[in-house]
Write a protein that holds these residues in place. Sequence first.
Motif, mmCIF file in Angstrom:
data_model
loop_
_atom_site.group_PDB
_atom_site.id
_atom_site.type_symbol
_atom_site.label_atom_id
_atom_site.label_comp_id
_atom_site.label_asym_id
_atom_site.label_seq_id
_atom_site.Cartn_x
_atom_site.Cartn_y
_atom_site.Cartn_z
ATOM 1 N N HIS A 50 16.713 -22.330 18.418
ATOM 2 C CA HIS A 50 16.193 -23.650 18.053
ATOM 3 C C HIS A 50 15.187 -24.134 19.091
ATOM 4 C CE1 HIS A 50 19.648 -24.415 15.280
ATOM 5 N NE2 HIS A 50 20.287 -23.643 16.139
ATOM 6 N N HIS A 160 16.129 -20.730 13.486
ATOM 7 C CA HIS A 160 16.790 -21.729 12.641
ATOM 8 C C HIS A 160 16.175 -21.778 11.245
ATOM 9 C CE1 HIS A 160 18.229 -26.202 12.321
ATOM 10 N NE2 HIS A 160 18.941 -25.406 11.575
ATOM 11 N N CYS A 168 11.927 -25.694 12.721
ATOM 12 C CA CYS A 168 12.588 -25.203 13.928
ATOM 13 C C CYS A 168 12.696 -23.676 13.902
ATOM 14 C CB CYS A 168 13.982 -25.840 14.010
ATOM 15 S SG CYS A 168 14.919 -25.413 15.467
HETATM 16 ZN ZN LIG Z 1 17.019 -25.958 14.940
#
Ligand SMILES: [Zn+2]
Length: 186
Positions: A50, A160, A168
Amino acid sequence: MTRQLLYCTILAIAFPTCFAITIQPRSSWNAVAARSPARISGKVDYVIIHHSDNPNGCNTPADCKRLIKNIQSDHKGRRKFSDIGYNFIIAGDNNIYEGRGFGLQGSHAPNYNRNSIGIVFIGNFENTTPSQTMLQNAKDLMAHAVQQGYLKDNYTLLGHRQTKATACPGQKLYDEIKTWPHWKSI
Ligand SMILES: [Zn+2]
């Protein structure tokens, strides 16, 4: 170089899996106690990467700790998570910080939380790539997780955005992790 790291570097010729990394504990960023997050036993299959989407990231321990504390406040307060969502934090002050840590289920990627380690890079990496030190810290952390028995040695690395509709971890960071050996297209 710390004594442990020096020792490990010498040993690495004979034992290449020898890693010595320093993880700054939760107390370093003044974490408040978690509301009993679920435990994970055994080794997990995934690492999910992330970014924190903080526009300017952080470069000093004071700034990085403040941002991490803010993330915990947001996750535990507004979002009602049991704790900061991520297991570990890679920061621009060149430190690795403990989030939930090992052996605890994160709150960062629905459907994967029970079988992954969530690692967040502090900053926004849509248009810039994290520093080489930050990238190396993440690689060392994953190697450490394998060595310590928290992550399978044939683990899968995902961004992500591969698990839900999100930007992300930012295009540049995503492009970077796609070159790492454990990344897979799913
Ligand atoms: Zn994330």
